[in-house]
Design a protein around this motif. Structure first.
Motif, PDB file in Angstrom:
ATOM      1  N   SER A  99      33.934 -22.411  40.508  1.00 50.47           N
ATOM      2  CA  SER A  99      35.203 -23.046  40.887  1.00 50.47           C
ATOM      3  C   SER A  99      36.403 -22.133  40.654  1.00 50.47           C
ATOM      4  O   SER A  99      37.401 -22.227  41.374  1.00 50.47           O
ATOM      5  CB  SER A  99      35.388 -24.355  40.106  1.00 50.47           C
ATOM      6  OG  SER A  99      35.427 -24.108  38.705  1.00 50.47           O
TER       7      SER A  99
ATOM      8  N   TRP B  84      49.105 -25.903  47.299  1.00 53.11           N
ATOM      9  CA  TRP B  84      49.363 -25.997  45.861  1.00 53.11           C
ATOM     10  C   TRP B  84      50.704 -25.387  45.491  1.00 53.11           C
ATOM     11  O   TRP B  84      51.321 -25.793  44.507  1.00 53.11           O
ATOM     12  CB  TRP B  84      48.258 -25.293  45.070  1.00 53.11           C
ATOM     13  CG  TRP B  84      46.949 -26.005  45.032  1.00 53.11           C
ATOM     14  CD1 TRP B  84      46.538 -27.035  45.817  1.00 53.11           C
ATOM     15  CD2 TRP B  84      45.860 -25.726  44.148  1.00 53.11           C
ATOM     16  NE1 TRP B  84      45.273 -27.420  45.491  1.00 53.11           N
ATOM     17  CE2 TRP B  84      44.822 -26.638  44.473  1.00 53.11           C
ATOM     18  CE3 TRP B  84      45.656 -24.805  43.144  1.00 53.11           C
ATOM     19  CZ2 TRP B  84      43.604 -26.649  43.809  1.00 53.11           C
ATOM     20  CZ3 TRP B  84      44.433 -24.808  42.472  1.00 53.11           C
ATOM     21  CH2 TRP B  84      43.423 -25.718  42.794  1.00 53.11           C
TER      22      TRP B  84
ATOM     23  N   THR C 257      38.691 -16.446  47.341  1.00 53.02           N
ATOM     24  CA  THR C 257      38.332 -17.725  47.940  1.00 53.02           C
ATOM     25  C   THR C 257      37.998 -17.575  49.413  1.00 53.02           C
ATOM     26  O   THR C 257      38.366 -16.587  50.062  1.00 53.02           O
ATOM     27  CB  THR C 257      39.486 -18.734  47.770  1.00 53.02           C
ATOM     28  OG1 THR C 257      39.018 -20.046  48.108  1.00 53.02           O
ATOM     29  CG2 THR C 257      40.647 -18.382  48.671  1.00 53.02           C
TER      30      THR C 257
ATOM     31  N   HIS D  92      37.658 -20.247  43.647  1.00 54.46           N
ATOM     32  CA  HIS D  92      38.370 -20.969  44.705  1.00 54.46           C
ATOM     33  C   HIS D  92      39.885 -20.919  44.528  1.00 54.46           C
ATOM     34  O   HIS D  92      40.622 -21.064  45.508  1.00 54.46           O
ATOM     35  CB  HIS D  92      37.913 -22.423  44.742  1.00 54.46           C
ATOM     36  CG  HIS D  92      36.525 -22.600  45.282  1.00 54.46           C
ATOM     37  ND1 HIS D  92      36.194 -22.348  46.595  1.00 54.46           N
ATOM     38  CD2 HIS D  92      35.381 -22.992  44.674  1.00 54.46           C
ATOM     39  CE1 HIS D  92      34.907 -22.577  46.781  1.00 54.46           C
ATOM     40  NE2 HIS D  92      34.388 -22.973  45.631  1.00 54.46           N
ATOM     41  N   ILE D  93      40.363 -20.743  43.302  1.00 53.92           N
ATOM     42  CA  ILE D  93      41.802 -20.723  43.088  1.00 53.92           C
ATOM     43  C   ILE D  93      42.361 -19.307  43.049  1.00 53.92           C
ATOM     44  O   ILE D  93      43.545 -19.120  42.765  1.00 53.92           O
ATOM     45  CB  ILE D  93      42.177 -21.473  41.785  1.00 53.92           C
ATOM     46  CG1 ILE D  93      41.500 -20.830  40.577  1.00 53.92           C
ATOM     47  CG2 ILE D  93      41.790 -22.935  41.888  1.00 53.92           C
ATOM     48  CD1 ILE D  93      41.880 -21.484  39.262  1.00 53.92           C
ATOM     49  N   ASP D  94      41.532 -18.332  43.331  1.00 54.28           N
ATOM     50  CA  ASP D  94      41.980 -16.944  43.452  1.00 54.28           C
ATOM     51  C   ASP D  94      42.095 -16.628  44.943  1.00 54.28           C
ATOM     52  O   ASP D  94      41.082 -16.616  45.641  1.00 54.28           O
ATOM     53  CB  ASP D  94      40.984 -15.998  42.783  1.00 54.28           C
ATOM     54  CG  ASP D  94      41.471 -14.560  42.774  1.00 54.28           C
ATOM     55  OD1 ASP D  94      42.429 -14.246  43.521  1.00 54.28           O
ATOM     56  OD2 ASP D  94      40.921 -13.747  42.025  1.00 54.28           O
TER      57      ASP D  94
ATOM     58  N   TRP E 147      44.582 -25.005  51.958  1.00 59.45           N
ATOM     59  CA  TRP E 147      44.636 -25.961  50.857  1.00 59.45           C
ATOM     60  C   TRP E 147      45.248 -25.310  49.623  1.00 59.45           C
ATOM     61  O   TRP E 147      46.069 -25.893  48.935  1.00 59.45           O
ATOM     62  CB  TRP E 147      43.234 -26.484  50.549  1.00 59.45           C
ATOM     63  CG  TRP E 147      43.215 -27.651  49.621  1.00 59.45           C
ATOM     64  CD1 TRP E 147      43.828 -28.860  49.806  1.00 59.45           C
ATOM     65  CD2 TRP E 147      42.556 -27.730  48.357  1.00 59.45           C
ATOM     66  NE1 TRP E 147      43.583 -29.687  48.732  1.00 59.45           N
ATOM     67  CE2 TRP E 147      42.804 -29.028  47.831  1.00 59.45           C
ATOM     68  CE3 TRP E 147      41.768 -26.845  47.628  1.00 59.45           C
ATOM     69  CZ2 TRP E 147      42.298 -29.445  46.607  1.00 59.45           C
ATOM     70  CZ3 TRP E 147      41.250 -27.269  46.405  1.00 59.45           C
ATOM     71  CH2 TRP E 147      41.536 -28.548  45.906  1.00 59.45           C
ATOM     72  N   LEU E 148      44.856 -24.047  49.356  1.00 60.86           N
ATOM     73  CA  LEU E 148      45.413 -23.328  48.217  1.00 60.86           C
ATOM     74  C   LEU E 148      46.909 -23.088  48.416  1.00 60.86           C
ATOM     75  O   LEU E 148      47.690 -23.161  47.463  1.00 60.86           O
ATOM     76  CB  LEU E 148      44.675 -21.997  48.039  1.00 60.86           C
ATOM     77  CG  LEU E 148      44.918 -21.228  46.750  1.00 60.86           C
ATOM     78  CD1 LEU E 148      44.541 -22.079  45.542  1.00 60.86           C
ATOM     79  CD2 LEU E 148      44.121 -19.932  46.740  1.00 60.86           C
TER      80      LEU E 148
END
Length: 209
Positions: free
Chosen positions: A48, A68, A57, A51-53, A64-65
């Motif tokens: 997981s 944020w 990702t 996914h936020i890098d 979607w990122l």
């Protein structure tokens, strides 16, 4: 048999039904070597962080990122541009409303429209005593293509209107190359290049015959 049997009391560890029953839970939670194509929840959780890098990702996760960090991605941006902007946008928010921040945002958003735009081509000026709260933005393009000029102008105004302080107003100037006639004397003094038409015609020369 399921490896989860090792965690049960001894009387249940030799129960064949319990071993088969727990295999379903083991496949869902941890995945199994013999369960081809099945990814366990533990494996998904371990991945997981990727996914936020924005660098690692998947491309389909980038919009979607971007949400944020309150960022709208342009459809005409390539994947590398999207990844780079998502990484940079949070530090840029700290400079929002400043000349430095505005200039950098213009560079980022205009580069996909004209890949020859450099830092020196985006100039933001506010050294005007009057009128108050007035500034200018000057953009230099390498050619005068009408379609590109329109897209750059629309994008630049949208970015400036979004990033500038509410009490300020501005003028947008777009500089494009144009033909300039110079005298032979000015050319000889380094004032410009002569324009050649064909192989043997040069504007700005005198007929000495």
């Amino acid at each position: 048999m399921s490896r989860y049997l090792d965690h049960l009391p001894a009387p249940f560890q030799d129960d064949p039904f319990a071993g088969r029953f727990l295999m379903a839970f083991e496949a869902v939670l941890t995945g199994r070597d013999d369960a081809e194509g099945v990814t366990g929840l533990e494996q998904l959780i371990e991945r997981s962080a990727g996914h936020i890098d924005p660098v690692d990702t998947g491309e389909d996760f980038l919009p979607w990122l971007a949400g944020w960090v309150a960022l709208s991605l342009r459809a005409d941006w390539d994947t590398d541009t999207k990844r780079g902007l998502i990484r940079e946008i949070v530090p840029l928010y700290r400079q929002r409303g400043t000349l430095v921040g505005l200039r950098r945002m213009l560079e980022i958003y205009l580069r996909p429209l004209d890949d020859e735009v450099t830092r020196d081509d985006v100039v933001v000026l506010d050294d005007f005593e009057t009128p108050a709260h007035y500034f200018q933005v000057r953009l230099t393009l390498k050619d005068a293509d009408a379609g590109r000029l329109r897209r750059v102008q629309e994008t630049a105004r949208a970015i400036i209107d979004r990033e500038k302080p509410a009490h300020t107003f501005y003028a947008l100037k777009i500089v494009v190359p144009t033909m300039r006639l110079v005298s032979e004397e000015l050319h000889d003094n380094g004032g410009g290049e002569r324009l050649k038409l064909g192989d043997n015609t040069v504007l700005g020369t005198r007929d000495l015959t």
